[in-house]
Design an enzyme around this catalytic site. Structure first.
Site, PDB file in Angstrom:
ATOM      1  N   VAL A   2      20.478 -93.866  34.625  1.00  0.00           N
ATOM      2  CA  VAL A   2      20.270 -93.857  36.062  1.00  0.00           C
ATOM      3  C   VAL A   2      20.686 -95.206  36.656  1.00  0.00           C
ATOM      4  O   VAL A   2      20.414 -96.257  36.093  1.00  0.00           O
ATOM      5  CB  VAL A   2      18.781 -93.566  36.386  1.00  0.00           C
ATOM      6  CG1 VAL A   2      18.545 -93.583  37.890  1.00  0.00           C
ATOM      7  CG2 VAL A   2      18.366 -92.219  35.794  1.00  0.00           C
ATOM      8  N   CYS A  86      19.329 -86.438  28.815  1.00  0.00           N
ATOM      9  CA  CYS A  86      18.392 -87.533  29.059  1.00  0.00           C
ATOM     10  C   CYS A  86      17.143 -87.360  28.194  1.00  0.00           C
ATOM     11  O   CYS A  86      16.455 -86.336  28.278  1.00  0.00           O
ATOM     12  CB  CYS A  86      18.000 -87.576  30.534  1.00  0.00           C
ATOM     13  SG  CYS A  86      16.846 -88.928  30.922  1.00  0.00           S
TER      14      CYS A  86
END
Length: 364
Positions: A2, A86
């Site tokens: 991110v 993720c």
């Protein structure tokens, strides 16, 4: 990751031969929400006509929400990606990323919806399962749902943080042989030489680097890592023309200077407190002065990429270089996490069919 492959970093990446870039992972619900969406998009998303080819990646767990977010970017990118890789705990709490890999029905619904509704292709980034058979079946399901490209990160969902270990290229190779769509390999790309080795061992059409690229953005073009201050200065000059939030700049500088900051702790403290581009520039200039002096004093006779007994190259702290986490392999670790780097250096490679030139992919 991110907030790590923002537009400024993508500009830098393309200069050093990244042939395809991904945006940071966007949260589809926040991106498309009627109330939070405008502010979220303003702070997270930017591009221009030169920022191509570009894949926009989202995390999501609902087909309608994902489609709403993807519809807003489909005319400004070349594909939309569903991030199923993720492994962070926040992804577990939100039920997205790799924590969806057991919910094949939801994954199929999201990918097939995008495949039917968007004007650009849909792609997916996945992690592997403990067995080759399950990993292959998973990738085949992704393909059948409509994904037109699959990035395979050869680590298990549990391999994160100090348990990261090495990615399993053998599973990536098995997936590549089992599906008809292009496969990009991800994992274990620390040095330039790893790109060719990964291509040969997996048969993938391209190689993606995430974390390794953040520590050395010249990974795709040269074997010798650059001087850290040179890359930091170049990145900051890009940020001056392409406004970037100070917290993102700070994060990049921590990675570029990570080897030097262990020694120059006062500059590390200054960087921790950094809140403006000007402050980041001054810190970089101060670090440049220190590292140039260190280089002149110590030289590189014994620090010019010599490989130690663990297969790790030795460089002076003034150069960009990979980050190695503390080894916890003596404790109980996830399956496949205990292989050494030497395994992939020494393992005999089976012949593969001739491939086109590898695609250098930067994604963070």
């Amino acid at each position: 990751m991110v907030e790590q492959s923002e537009q400024a970093w993508r500009i830098l990446s393309r200069k050093y031969n990244a042939q395809l870039c991904y945006t940071p992972m966007f949260h589809a619900k926040l991106f498309s929400d009627a109330y939070s969406g405008p502010r979220y998009r303003e702070t997270q998303w930017s591009t221009d006509p030169h920022d191509r080819p570009l894949i926009v990646q989202f995390c999501a767990n609902d087909p309608d929400t994902l489609l709403e977010a993807a519809t807003q970017v489909q005319h400004q990118c070349d594909a939309v990606d569903l991030n199923l890789g993720c492994p962070q705990i926040i992804a577990k709490r939100g039920r997205y990323g790799s924590y969806l890999q057991d919910d094949w029905e939801t994954i199929t619904a999201m990918i097939s919806r995008l495949d039917k509704e968007l004007c650009v292709p849909v792609t997916a980034k996945i992690r592997v399962f403990p067995t080759i058979a399950q990993s292959v079946e998973y990738a085949q399901m992704i393909e059948a749902a409509g994904a037109q490209l699959i990035v395979v990160h050869g680590r298990l969902r549990e391999q994160r943080g100090h348990w990261t270990g090495l990615a399993d290229w053998e599973k990536i190779r098995a997936i590549q042989q089992a599906v008809r769509v292009p496969v990009i390999a991800n994992g274990n790309i620390l040095y330039h030489e790893d790109i060719g080795r990964c291509m040969e061992m997996t048969g993938a059409v391209g190689v993606m680097s995430g974390e390794g690229h953040l520590y050395n953005p010249t990974l795709f073009v040269q074997d010798q890592p650059p001087m850290a201050w040179s890359i930091a200065q170049e990145y900051l000059e890009i940020c001056r023309a392409c406004p970037t939030r100070p917290n993102i700049i700070k994060s990049h500088l921590f990675k570029l200077f990570h080897a030097a900051l262990r020694l120059h702790t006062d500059i590390r403290d200054q960087l921790t407190a950094c809140t403006t581009w000007e402050h980041a520039w001054n810190i970089t200039m101060a670090m440049k002065e220190r590292l140039e002096a260190d280089y002149e004093r110590e030289g590189e006779e014994k620090l010019y990429g010599q490989v130690n007994e663990k297969g790790i190259r030795q460089y002076g702290h003034w150069r960009c270089q990979p980050y190695f986490r503390t080894d916890l392999s003596t404790l109980a670790a996830p399956t496949s996490a205990k292989r050494t780097r030497q395994h992939y250096i020494k393992t005999p490679v089976m012949p593969v069919e001739e491939q086109d030139s590898p695609m250098a992919v930067a994604a963070a």
